[in-house]
Design a protein around this motif. Structure first.
Motif, PDB file in Angstrom:
ATOM      1  N   VAL A   5       0.818  -1.205   0.000  1.00  0.00           N
ATOM      2  CA  VAL A   5       0.000   0.000   0.000  1.00  0.00           C
ATOM      3  C   VAL A   5       0.855   1.259   0.000  1.00  0.00           C
ATOM      4  CG1 VAL A   5      -1.637   1.324   1.407  1.00  0.00           C
ATOM      5  CG2 VAL A   5      -2.005  -1.109   1.038  1.00  0.00           C
ATOM      6  N   TRP A   6       2.038   1.194   0.605  1.00  0.00           N
ATOM      7  CA  TRP A   6       2.898   2.384   0.707  1.00  0.00           C
ATOM      8  C   TRP A   6       4.353   1.976   0.648  1.00  0.00           C
ATOM      9  CZ3 TRP A   6       6.349   3.951   4.723  1.00  0.00           C
ATOM     10  CH2 TRP A   6       6.849   5.249   4.596  1.00  0.00           C
ATOM     11  N   TYR A 134      -9.170  10.021   5.291  1.00  0.00           N
ATOM     12  CA  TYR A 134      -8.675   9.556   3.987  1.00  0.00           C
ATOM     13  C   TYR A 134      -8.190  10.675   3.083  1.00  0.00           C
ATOM     14  CZ  TYR A 134     -11.391   5.364   5.323  1.00  0.00           C
ATOM     15  OH  TYR A 134     -11.931   4.288   5.977  1.00  0.00           O
ATOM     16  N   GLN A 160      -4.765  13.287   8.160  1.00  0.00           N
ATOM     17  CA  GLN A 160      -4.787  12.695   6.821  1.00  0.00           C
ATOM     18  C   GLN A 160      -5.127  13.720   5.745  1.00  0.00           C
ATOM     19  OE1 GLN A 160      -7.342   9.234   6.851  1.00  0.00           O
ATOM     20  NE2 GLN A 160      -6.446   8.425   8.721  1.00  0.00           N
ATOM     21  N   THR A 185       3.990   8.018   6.420  1.00  0.00           N
ATOM     22  CA  THR A 185       3.030   7.697   5.368  1.00  0.00           C
ATOM     23  C   THR A 185       2.170   8.882   4.962  1.00  0.00           C
ATOM     24  OG1 THR A 185       1.335   7.035   6.974  1.00  0.00           O
ATOM     25  CG2 THR A 185       2.833   5.302   6.176  1.00  0.00           C
ATOM     26  N   TYR A 284      -4.985  10.668   0.883  1.00  0.00           N
ATOM     27  CA  TYR A 284      -3.980  10.086   1.777  1.00  0.00           C
ATOM     28  C   TYR A 284      -3.961   8.569   1.615  1.00  0.00           C
ATOM     29  CZ  TYR A 284      -2.183   8.051   6.070  1.00  0.00           C
ATOM     30  OH  TYR A 284      -1.518   7.258   6.969  1.00  0.00           O
ATOM     31  N   VAL A 285      -5.128   7.967   1.603  1.00  0.00           N
ATOM     32  CA  VAL A 285      -5.272   6.559   1.247  1.00  0.00           C
ATOM     33  C   VAL A 285      -6.411   6.458   0.236  1.00  0.00           C
ATOM     34  CG1 VAL A 285      -4.288   5.427   3.266  1.00  0.00           C
ATOM     35  CG2 VAL A 285      -6.644   6.240   3.361  1.00  0.00           C
ATOM     36  N   SER A 310      -8.190   0.235   6.366  1.00  0.00           N
ATOM     37  CA  SER A 310      -8.264   1.448   7.181  1.00  0.00           C
ATOM     38  C   SER A 310      -9.740   1.770   7.480  1.00  0.00           C
ATOM     39  CB  SER A 310      -7.624   2.610   6.435  1.00  0.00           C
ATOM     40  OG  SER A 310      -6.274   2.389   6.150  1.00  0.00           O
ATOM     41  N   SER A 343      -7.727  -0.722   1.354  1.00  0.00           N
ATOM     42  CA  SER A 343      -6.961   0.330   0.701  1.00  0.00           C
ATOM     43  C   SER A 343      -6.126  -0.234  -0.439  1.00  0.00           C
ATOM     44  CB  SER A 343      -6.029   1.016   1.709  1.00  0.00           C
ATOM     45  OG  SER A 343      -6.759   1.555   2.788  1.00  0.00           O
ATOM     46  N   TYR A 347       0.588   6.339  -3.162  1.00  0.00           N
ATOM     47  CA  TYR A 347       1.641   7.261  -2.762  1.00  0.00           C
ATOM     48  C   TYR A 347       2.102   7.989  -4.020  1.00  0.00           C
ATOM     49  CZ  TYR A 347       4.399   2.996  -3.823  1.00  0.00           C
ATOM     50  OH  TYR A 347       4.917   1.859  -4.387  1.00  0.00           O
TER      51      TYR A 347
END
Length: 387
Positions: A5-6, A134, A160, A185, A284-285, A310, A343, A347
């Protein structure tokens, strides 16, 4: 190649010289704590938002906790917030001695259902604490109005939402204060922990500066109100100063990743993020929703794609907060979302090829659950970045 995810390594490769230059500047300065880098970052972060004051701290949890204390929230008070959030939001409330009071969220955007807030206000309510989840803002105008009518304070959880806007106004300037996290993150992330509070109230800023420094006023030897050490490190502050100049670029890159997901997955039965009118989402996500979430995540592991949720456990259901008396079913939308959301990788430096891999894999997995998606796999070349 495994996909997560990141991943900060692509960004570090691009910015390595500047990051190491920030470290060298601090180490060569002769001042390692509360020096020029912290002062400079606070001024620049406040100016970016058009806020009167920025007080940096050591992490986002303490940003919320110290902001609550500086706003006069403490034992016996109630703080209205949501359970669909990262646990630190509620950990910080609990640490002040105040009581979190949860309202449910909306199913379409996962944000605080502001229509439930008025009925949650009691004689003990002191603070409204919306979470800009988010990467987009909760509905601030009705919350500001409600706070003003009842004599409450409004604290925005902006952990976020760096760079997010609502009706042209930056997240963080509608409330009496706003708390930010700079965990790596985040949209604006440090290379370690960090946090800050924005406020346009001078007295709140003065209290915050004492609270982050043992409760001391100017000198190391005089304590006014006992507190802990919650200072932002000079190295992280200097890194954040340099990254702040690229915040708008980070946001633009995240929006491009979101656009490509929407183009590549928009015709599936995944529920993609909704952007509310007036909101500038910073992603952010990238949280999607599906009733067979767990099956999808498990099957994607065969593609070496590893996703997260999340958030899988609503805060009100956690053992550590059982004393607040919320039973299963008390926040039905929050609880339903917790079983369906997950998620996708998000990024700014996410390579186009890796994102295409995720889109193809998700579509193939969805096709095993719902065959109607299989023919649309031929659309994928249209979302590839020729570069």
């Amino acid at each position: 190649m495994a996909t997560y995810v990141w991943d900060y390594l692509p960004e570090y490769e691009n910015e390595r010289e500047e990051i190491l230059g920030a470290v060298d500047k601090v180490f060569s300065s002769g001042r390692l704590v509360l020096g020029e880098s912290v002062r400079g970052f606070e001024e620049e972060f406040a100016a970016y938002h058009g806020a009167g004051h920025c007080v940096s701290v050591d992490n986002g949890t303490n940003a919320i906790k110290l902001a609550l204390q500086a706003l006069g929230v403490g034992p016996g008070d109630e703080v209205i917030t949501v359970s669909n959030t990262a646990a630190p939001t509620v950990v910080a409330i609990d640490a002040t001695g105040a009581t979190p009071v949860f309202v449910d969220v909306r199913a379409d955007d996962h944000l605080m259902d502001v229509e439930q807030v008025a009925s949650a206000v009691t004689g003990r309510t002191r603070c409204l604490l919306p979470v800009h989840l988010y990467g987009q803002c909760a509905d601030l105008a009705p919350l500001r109005d409600l706070a003003d009518r009842h004599g409450l304070v409004l604290l925005e959880d902006c952990a976020q939402a760096h760079g997010a806007r609502q009706n042209g106004r930056p997240a963080g300037i509608t409330g009496d204060a706003a708390a930010f996290s700079f965990y790596p993150t985040k949209v604006l992330g440090a290379y370690g922990d960090g946090g800050a509070v924005l406020t346009s109230r001078k007295g709140v800023a003065e209290d915050l500066r004492r609270l982050r420094y043992y409760g001391m006023e100017k000198t190391y030897y005089t304590v006014q109100t006992p507190a802990h050490n919650s200072r932002l490190d000079e190295v992280q502050a200097e890194i954040l100063r340099r990254k702040l100049t690229r915040l708008d670029t980070y946001v633009a890159d995240r929006r491009e990743v979101a656009r490509r997901y929407a183009e590549g997955l928009g015709d599936t039965d995944l529920l993609l993020p909704r952007v509310n009118p007036g909101n500038d989402h910073v992603y952010y996500v990238y949280v999607v929703r599906h009733p067979r979430r767990d099956d999808i995540i498990e099957r994607l592991k065969a593609y070496d794609i590893h996703l997260n949720i999340s958030y899988p456990w609503p805060v009100h259901t956690m053992t550590g907060f059982a004393r607040y008396g919320y039973s299963e079913g008390s926040l039905p939308v929050t609880e339903r979302l917790a079983g369906e959301i997950f998620s996708l990788p998000m990024y700014p430096s996410l390579p186009a090829g890796l994102q295409d891999k995720v889109i193809v894999a998700v579509r193939e997995v969805l096709a095993t659950l719902s065959p109607r998606h299989a023919p649309a796999l031929s659309r994928l070349p249209s979302v590839r970045d020729p570069s």
